[in-house]
Design an enzyme around this catalytic site. Structure first.
Site, mmCIF file in Angstrom:
data_model
loop_
_atom_site.group_PDB
_atom_site.id
_atom_site.type_symbol
_atom_site.label_atom_id
_atom_site.label_comp_id
_atom_site.label_asym_id
_atom_site.label_seq_id
_atom_site.Cartn_x
_atom_site.Cartn_y
_atom_site.Cartn_z
ATOM 1 N N GLY A 147 24.375 12.237 -23.884
ATOM 2 C CA GLY A 147 22.970 11.419 -23.616
ATOM 3 C C GLY A 147 23.425 10.202 -22.867
ATOM 4 O O GLY A 147 24.233 9.585 -22.810
ATOM 5 N N ASP A 193 14.356 12.165 -21.250
ATOM 6 C CA ASP A 193 15.440 12.693 -22.212
ATOM 7 C C ASP A 193 16.317 11.278 -22.350
ATOM 8 O O ASP A 193 17.446 11.375 -22.681
ATOM 9 C CB ASP A 193 16.178 13.700 -21.946
ATOM 10 C CG ASP A 193 17.069 14.242 -22.988
ATOM 11 O OD1 ASP A 193 16.940 13.663 -24.020
ATOM 12 O OD2 ASP A 193 17.766 15.166 -22.928
ATOM 13 N N ARG A 239 15.549 6.638 -31.647
ATOM 14 C CA ARG A 239 17.009 6.359 -32.774
ATOM 15 C C ARG A 239 16.586 5.818 -34.057
ATOM 16 O O ARG A 239 17.487 5.609 -34.911
ATOM 17 C CB ARG A 239 18.039 5.581 -32.079
ATOM 18 C CG ARG A 239 18.395 5.991 -30.784
ATOM 19 C CD ARG A 239 19.028 7.496 -30.804
ATOM 20 N NE ARG A 239 19.818 7.822 -29.714
ATOM 21 C CZ ARG A 239 20.208 9.210 -29.385
ATOM 22 N NH1 ARG A 239 19.654 10.159 -30.108
ATOM 23 N NH2 ARG A 239 20.767 9.391 -28.382
ATOM 24 N N ASN A 251 15.376 13.795 -34.061
ATOM 25 C CA ASN A 251 16.981 13.641 -34.508
ATOM 26 C C ASN A 251 17.159 12.243 -35.056
ATOM 27 O O ASN A 251 17.902 11.520 -34.347
ATOM 28 C CB ASN A 251 17.723 13.996 -33.468
ATOM 29 C CG ASN A 251 17.536 13.427 -32.209
ATOM 30 O OD1 ASN A 251 16.509 12.888 -31.876
ATOM 31 N ND2 ASN A 251 18.622 13.435 -31.263
#
Length: 429
Positions: free
Chosen positions: A322, A303, A63, A93
């Site tokens: 998520g 993940d 993140r 991302n």
């Protein structure tokens, strides 16, 4: 100073053998048998605990940069060490997404400053990580990335993916694909199965995953690109990968603990059960278990995808996609697959450590001269999964409150302690 791990069960050549392991200057200097320790050496008695090459997670979300309210390099890698991982590969991302050398440099600077474990990032496939549009400069990014991915988005155009694979093959890096056909999503957010229909939700069909896997395998055959499928969740994807491997294609795949332990029959009206891909059917779960057991699916990744508590508090329909997984993966797999005799402990270590090292050419292992990236496992202790004990900022897991057996006692990266339980800390003082 040399450190000697005494009275261990060492994972060597695919099996566990009793013996000792010595570490000096960040590397393994001796392994196996009974090793002598000098007066100045530090000796840690492991009392028969299991020593394995540090776990490797090729699919995490840290993140940072851009979304530090959800996770940071510091908290995410602390969670990784807590879970026995010595290497993690974060997805792109981010903001900015690592689609240029400059943008990747921002992520690398944070990694150098804050990481507790080894962090090998992915570069984007497309500019802005959009899954369409313009491709990145693969050659410029290649020296500093483990592979290329647009995880979170599937690359939509066939010709765009064909050219991406050509460029990735030219620089010797894998395409690591999130497979999802956008036009088949239709606003869905859980598996299009019985629970979905009975509770009035919008479903994600299995075709949205496997159709793109099918397309990409054909392109991998055409281009010779190394191709790795992210978070496999459907039985059709499993069969496509099985056929590709039988044909000798450079294709591999991963699944995650939640797809191996849960299915859509376990869904609750809670954001803790929402992830992408979604929990699929019982038949899909069985196919994934068989694929992990026979080596069709070579890698188990987490993940790990942390969000804020507020973002996960809006039920199945409204919560962010998520869940976290770094700190629960090993105990869940050990308790609910190994203890149930669905997998062996050796198979779990192979899928969590050895295979990802081999597929992504990461090296390592319990061998003289290798970096001392090591995890020590206690298989006897029973406890309840408590998200409040996580080192990750994210606490959303469907496994909260589950009873498990097996924990990580000690994680070493280049011979340095990245995380240790109190029992080990006492011996290190």
């Amino acid at each position: 100073m040399k450190t000697v791990l005494k009275n261990a069960k060492l994972y060597l050549d695919g099996r566990f053998v009793e013996g000792d392991l010595a570490i000096a200057d960040g590397r393994i200097t001796a392994v196996g048998g009974s090793l002598a320790a000098g007066e100045s050496d530090r000796v840690v008695d492991l009392s028969g605990r299991y020593v394995v090459p540090g776990l490797v997670d090729v699919h995490v979300h840290l993140r940072e940069p851009g979304f530090s309210s959800k996770e940071t390099i510091a908290t995410g890698t602390a969670a990784a060490a807590h879970g026995g991982y010595t290497t993690v590969c974060p997805m792109p991302n981010l903001s900015p997404a690592p689609d240029t050398v400059e943008h990747l440099g921002e992520e690398l600077a944070l990694i150098r400053r804050d990481a507790r474990v080894k962090v090998l990032p992915y570069g984007c496939i497309t500019v802005g990580q959009k899954g369409e549009g313009e491709l990145v400069d693969f050659a410029a990014l290649a020296p500093d990335v483990v592979g290329f991915s647009d995880d979170g988005r599937g690359v939509q155009g066939e010709e765009l993916m064909r050219e991406a694979m050509r460029r990735a093959a030219k620089v010797g890096k894998a395409i690591v694909a999130h497979c999802e056909v956008n036009e088949l999503l239709r606003g869905g957010y859980i598996h299009d199965g019985v629970y979905c229909r009975e509770h009035g939700h919008k479903g994600i069909c299995s075709e949205s995953e496997w159709q793109q896997v099918e397309r990409d395998i054909k392109l991998a055959q055409e281009t010779g690109c190394q191709y790795h499928v992210c978070h496999v969740s459907t039985k059709e994807s499993v069969e496509l990968i099985r056929r590709a491997k039988a044909a000798g294609l450079p294709v591999s795949g991963e699944t995650a603990p939640h797809y191996l332990v849960l299915c859509d029959e376990d869904l609750q009206e809670d954001g803790r059960f929402k992830m992408n891909p979604p929990l699929r059917s019982r038949e899909d779960r069985q196919a994934l278990r068989a694929a992990v057991a026979d080596g069709t699916i070579e890698v188990i990744a987490t993940d790990h995808a942390p969000h804020t508590a507020e973002q996960k508090s809006r039920g199945l329909a409204g919560s962010a996609m998520g869940i976290v997984g770094l700190e629960t993966a090993f105990p869940i797999l050990y308790t609910y697959l190994v203890k149930q005799e669905l997998l062996t402990l050796e198979q779990v270590i192979e899928r969590m450590s050895i295979a990802p090292r081999r597929i992504f050419s990461l090296g390592g292992g319990l061998a003289v001269g290798e970096p001392a990236d090591v995890a020590v496992l206690d298989l006897d202790t029973e406890y309840e999964i408590d998200p409040e004990s996580f080192l990750s900022k994210g606490h959303s897991t469907p496994f909260a409150g589950w009873r498990v057996q097996g924990r990580v006692l000690w994680t070493l990266v280049d011979g340095r302690t990245a995380w240790a339980a109190e029992e080990i800390e006492r011996q290190l003082r």
